[in-house]
Design a protein around this motif. Sequence first.
Motif, PDB file in Angstrom:
ATOM      1  N   THR A  85       0.829  -1.213   0.000  1.00 16.62           N
ATOM      2  CA  THR A  85       0.000   0.000   0.000  1.00 16.62           C
ATOM      3  C   THR A  85       0.854   1.249   0.000  1.00 16.62           C
ATOM      4  N   THR A 144       2.785   1.776  -3.362  1.00  7.27           N
ATOM      5  CA  THR A 144       1.895   2.219  -4.440  1.00  7.27           C
ATOM      6  C   THR A 144       1.558   3.698  -4.318  1.00  7.27           C
ATOM      7  N   SER A 168       4.643   6.044  -4.729  1.00  5.24           N
ATOM      8  CA  SER A 168       5.094   6.090  -6.128  1.00  5.24           C
ATOM      9  C   SER A 168       4.347   7.165  -6.921  1.00  5.24           C
TER      10      SER A 168
END
Length: 434
Positions: free
Chosen positions: A368, A371, A374
Amino acid sequence: MTHPHALLGPVRGTALYVAAIIGPGIMTLPALAAQQAGPASLITLGLLLLVSIPIAFTFVALDRRTKVGAAAGIPGYVALAFGQQTGNLVAAWFRFGVPIGVPALALIGGSYVSAAVGGDKLLTVVVAAAITLTATITTIVRRVGSGPLMLLLTGVLIILIIVTAITSSPHAHVENLTPFAPTGVRGVCGSALVLTWVLTGWEAATNFTRVLQNPRRNLPRVTVATLIIVAVLYAAVAVPEILVLGPHAGDTEAPLAAMLELSLGTTGALIAAVIGVTVALGNSLAYVGSLAELGPHPPAGRKDRFGNLLVPNLIIFSGLLLAAFTSIGAEELVSLCAASQIPVYVVGLAAALKLLPRSSRQWWYALTATTIVSILLIPAGPYLALPALITVVMLFGRKLLHRSPAARPTALLATRAERSTPAKLSATSTITDA
């Protein structure tokens, strides 16, 4: 389980972690987000503070997985997951990219002082230089967090922000919560990009694990306490800014000062200046201290800390000179710094996906966090040229080192050792690899 170089108990440890997470952005970011999305920015802020939880506990899980403190922060985790060369590269992003943000922190603190007393750019830079020098000298003289200054700064910051929220409450109007989302989804997305910088600081805090007493027990406690304090402080700033200033919250560069001036008059601007200097100095101390701790081994004393900070300090004071004599300001320096922080985060969190047990709760935290963080690469945009440049220099320098004549006698010595004494070859190889 106490690390031989440990210094800080849970209270001082929490003060240090809070100083790393809370930067001068707390004074301006909520108002800027409200300008883009209105009161709906409070929802965005709350969600991003929730995102901090998997980020923080991913690093706690990595510390536990790598025998707390032994991996020396994110570069250590990355080295274990992807190899020493990648770990060295991440360390370089931090060592050479993050110092650019330290003068920005100090300049923001200096700008609040200038606003309070009617000063100019010269006063802003002078105050910024004083903040930076204090952070550097304090870190060299005493290991990060070991003296009373960090505890004092964090305590003063908490008190002043709570007092600000209380004193401004008579001027709060619930009507300012409507319309709740005047710019719709587009504005909310824009406010998310502004507020994503509230997630920064945990990458610096990973270098503090080995200064905690009994880190296996205290690190989770410090992490939980830090998450709670950071959430409370952001709420104590963001909610009053919207309730008091309403749609004009983002119209001023010093929204906290504007709130205080409504309640206390000109004294409010001075209190805001104290808050600005307090948060800038605390955050600068945390980042300079993190730079001093960066590396596979804890600094043994003042000489080691001075050596670790030599190049970062050259970058820091170069940034101050640029701000003094050019049009470059805190905004550009913050963006350059963030462009190095984000890749450090992304690769460090990605290391957790390899090191933590797959499909465990901690692994899902890491997925999590990786992601979401990013996505921050998008607003970083062209500023990512800085970590790209650092990467090229690191790789090019490594090739030059391998090609240099100085490296050849070592290889020849190893070859001769292989013919004569296998034991010597093993020792020589170990030294060469190190």
